[in-house]
Design a protein around this motif. Structure first.
Motif, short mmCIF file in Angstrom:
data_model
loop_
_atom_site.label_atom_id
_atom_site.label_comp_id
_atom_site.label_asym_id
_atom_site.label_seq_id
_atom_site.Cartn_x
_atom_site.Cartn_y
_atom_site.Cartn_z
N UNK A 87 50.86 -53.99 45.98
CA UNK A 87 50.03 -53.08 46.78
C UNK A 87 50.43 -51.62 46.51
N UNK A 88 51.73 -51.38 46.44
CA UNK A 88 52.18 -50.02 46.21
C UNK A 88 51.71 -49.52 44.84
N UNK A 89 51.75 -50.39 43.85
CA UNK A 89 51.30 -49.99 42.52
C UNK A 89 49.81 -49.62 42.55
N UNK A 90 49.06 -50.33 43.36
CA UNK A 90 47.64 -50.01 43.49
C UNK A 90 47.46 -48.64 44.16
N UNK A 91 48.35 -48.34 45.09
CA UNK A 91 48.13 -47.16 45.94
C UNK A 91 48.86 -45.91 45.45
N UNK A 92 49.80 -46.07 44.55
CA UNK A 92 50.81 -45.02 44.40
C UNK A 92 50.22 -43.66 44.05
N UNK A 93 49.14 -43.64 43.26
CA UNK A 93 48.62 -42.33 42.86
C UNK A 93 48.07 -41.54 44.04
N UNK A 94 47.54 -42.26 44.99
CA UNK A 94 47.03 -41.54 46.16
C UNK A 94 48.16 -41.14 47.10
N UNK A 95 49.02 -42.13 47.39
CA UNK A 95 50.03 -41.90 48.43
C UNK A 95 51.03 -40.84 48.00
N UNK A 96 51.27 -40.76 46.70
CA UNK A 96 52.28 -39.83 46.22
C UNK A 96 52.00 -38.38 46.63
N UNK A 97 50.74 -38.03 46.73
CA UNK A 97 50.42 -36.63 47.03
C UNK A 97 50.26 -36.38 48.52
N UNK A 98 50.33 -37.40 49.33
CA UNK A 98 50.22 -37.18 50.78
C UNK A 98 51.44 -36.43 51.29
N UNK A 99 51.28 -35.72 52.38
CA UNK A 99 52.46 -35.16 53.04
C UNK A 99 53.33 -36.30 53.60
N UNK A 100 54.59 -35.98 53.84
CA UNK A 100 55.55 -37.02 54.20
C UNK A 100 55.14 -37.81 55.44
N UNK A 101 54.62 -37.09 56.44
CA UNK A 101 54.24 -37.76 57.68
C UNK A 101 53.19 -38.83 57.43
N UNK A 102 52.21 -38.46 56.62
CA UNK A 102 51.14 -39.40 56.33
C UNK A 102 51.66 -40.57 55.49
N UNK A 141 61.67 -48.38 59.94
CA UNK A 141 61.48 -48.00 58.54
C UNK A 141 60.60 -46.77 58.41
N UNK A 142 59.57 -46.72 59.23
CA UNK A 142 58.67 -45.57 59.18
C UNK A 142 59.42 -44.29 59.54
N UNK A 143 60.24 -44.37 60.59
CA UNK A 143 60.97 -43.17 61.01
C UNK A 143 61.97 -42.73 59.94
N UNK A 144 62.49 -43.68 59.21
CA UNK A 144 63.51 -43.34 58.22
C UNK A 144 62.91 -42.84 56.92
N UNK A 145 61.65 -43.14 56.71
CA UNK A 145 61.04 -42.89 55.42
C UNK A 145 61.20 -41.45 54.92
N UNK A 146 60.84 -40.42 55.72
CA UNK A 146 60.94 -39.06 55.20
C UNK A 146 62.34 -38.72 54.70
N UNK A 147 63.36 -39.13 55.44
CA UNK A 147 64.74 -38.83 55.03
C UNK A 147 65.09 -39.56 53.74
N UNK A 148 64.65 -40.79 53.71
CA UNK A 148 64.94 -41.60 52.52
C UNK A 148 64.29 -40.99 51.29
N UNK A 149 63.05 -40.50 51.45
CA UNK A 149 62.36 -39.90 50.31
C UNK A 149 63.13 -38.69 49.82
#
Lengths: 162, 311
Positions: A87-102, A141-149
């Protein structure tokens, strides 16, 4: 170039190993319920950042490792993570440019998917899950995501993983 | 892949992968090991002396008890020899220490620091100072995963000490509870009964304490009584566990004619209900062959004269 590729591989493996450690690190009981799926988070990140290197196969292997680590049913996490990577491979081009919160919201959905697969396979093998707390790990996991990125991005840039 | 694991087909794969990830286990456990080591080495002389004398007292006490036990055991073996039944004579144990890891949150499993290198094997019974803990599920080279009694997929063949009633105790998913789901309403069981292993599951040696019955509810409308027991073992507190290796002194001989009455277990009134129930319950525990208690066919001791005088 191949040396660089080798180093990149090493970095990815090390991050997954660190995630393994976090997965089985003893925590107090209240925190156990909310333990995020560290390995899944790391896989999501690498799939998004370097999709040509980390894909379904790596995710599957990482999942298998986690199964062995947790003494679970061999192949259960592997299935969930492979699906996640797909799923991530399908989505990655879009999600990569989103702001961290999104991004974090998308990650919540992805982690919920992993949880769903886990519940489903647990159900298949007659092992009911404690239903009241299953939504905590994806939220954590969601809350940790921005820091992890931020962290993993620094790691990736520093070692030049491409 | 997943389905494969219903059976035990992939046991070698499992072991290999388990061994492969064990460095991670050790890494996580390391800080605790270090802190243990430090607290031991830095303990004061006084505290050590106190502990030493306390342990010596305890040792004395145990030795005294052991003498009596030895005598009893010898007598028991002699009697069993007269009855010509199999009896586990020697049980060698390996002491294993708990590794402090959080494993799968949906299962009751723990990890010990002894593996195939130390002679552990899958299905090996694990005890602590108070009673049965569970059995080894997966072994790696230097570590092994133990499934606790209370894991929902675990069952153990038990016996009430008061009257020899045999049944199966299933895990409930709660560390303080075991369920005995196969007892009919008229079964002779009371709160406070001690349950010990019956040895009929071919996994656990006979006679180790398992649990104490804490609740018996008989509802007239239901065919089975609701019986709850509390394990003796301190499943979430013990740190040292014993891995038991049993050597059967006399293996069962399937070629001998079908048994008349089980010589060691004569109570007729308890056997028939158990037999009637057992086939019906096996489908419940698909994943764990260990729980399926065989109906008496091959199990009972070989009938006939004393083929063996002194065990």
């Amino acid at each position: 170039m191949s040396e660089l590729a080798g180093r990149g591989r090493l970095v990815i493996v090390v991050t997954i190993l660190v995630a393994y450690v976090l997965v089985i690190l003893p925590l107090p009981a209240w925190a156990q319920l909310a333990r995020p799926e560290w390995v899944a988070l790391v896989i999501i990140y690498w799939c998004m950042a370097v999709p040509q290197r980390v894909g379904v196969g790596v995710a599957w292997l990482a999942g298998l490792g986690q199964d062995a680590l947790q003494a679970g049913l061999l192949g259960q996490q592997a299935l969930a993570f492979a699906l996640l990577a797909f799923v991530v491979l399908k989505l990655h081009q879009r999600v990569r440019v989103y702001p961290l919160g999104q991004q974090a919201l998308i990650v919540l959905a992805l982690l919920s998917l992993v949880t769903l697969v886990q519940i489903w396979t647990n159900g298949l093998i007659d092992r009911p899950m404690s239903i009241h707390s299953y939504w905590l790990p994806p939220l954590a996991g969601m809350l940790l995501w921005p820091w992890l990125v931020v962290l993993l991005r620094a790691v990736r840039r520093y070692y030049g993983v491409r | 892949m997943t389905l494969d694991h219903r059976d035990r087909l992939t046991e070698p794969v499992r072991e290999a992968v388990h061994t492969a990830v064990s460095p991670v286990h050790f890494t996580v456990n390391l800080p605790f090991e270090i802190s243990d080591y430090l607290s031991e080495t830095l303990a004061t002389r006084r505290a050590l002396q106190q502990e030493n004398s306390r342990l010596r007292d305890q040792q004395l006490l145990n030795a005294a008890r052991l003498q009596r036990l030895d005598e009893l055991e010898r007598e028991n073996i002699r009697l069993q020899g007269l009855l010509d039944s199999s009896y586990e004579v020697e049980e060698s144990v390996v002491i294993a220490e708990l590794m402090r890891l959080d494993l799968n949150p949906h299962r009751h499993v723990i990890q010990l620091d002894k593996g195939s290198r130390d002679g552990a094997f899958a299905g090996q019974p694990v005890l602590d100072a108070h009673g049965v803990v569970g059995q080894v599920d997966t072994v790696g080279r230097g570590t092994s995963v133990v499934r606790l009694l209370t894991d929902p997929s675990h069952g153990i063949a038990v016996q009430v000490t008061r009257n020899g009633l045999r049944t199966v105790a299933m895990g409930s998913g709660n560390l303080r509870k075991l369920e005995l789901p196969h007892l009919p309403n008229n079964a002779d069981i009371e709160v406070g009964d001690r349950l010990v292993t019956s040895g009929l599951d071919d996994r656990f040696p006979r006679g180790y304490p398992v649990a104490e019955v804490t609740e018996v509810r008989r509802e007239p409308g239901l065919p089975f009584a609701r019986v709850i027991a509390r394990p003796y073992a301190e499943l979430d507190r013990s740190r040292e566990m014993l891995l038991v290796r049993t050597t059967r002194e006399q293996a069962e001989d399937p070629e001998l004619p079908a048994p008349q009455l089980p010589a060691e277990q004569p109570p007729e009134d308890t056997v028939p209900p158990a037999e009637g129930l057992l086939p019906g319950m096996t489908p419940q525990d698909r994943g764990t062959p260990d729980t399926s208690e065989q109906p008496d066919a091959g199990r009972a001791p070989p009938a006939g004269g004393a083929t063996e005088g002194q065990p």
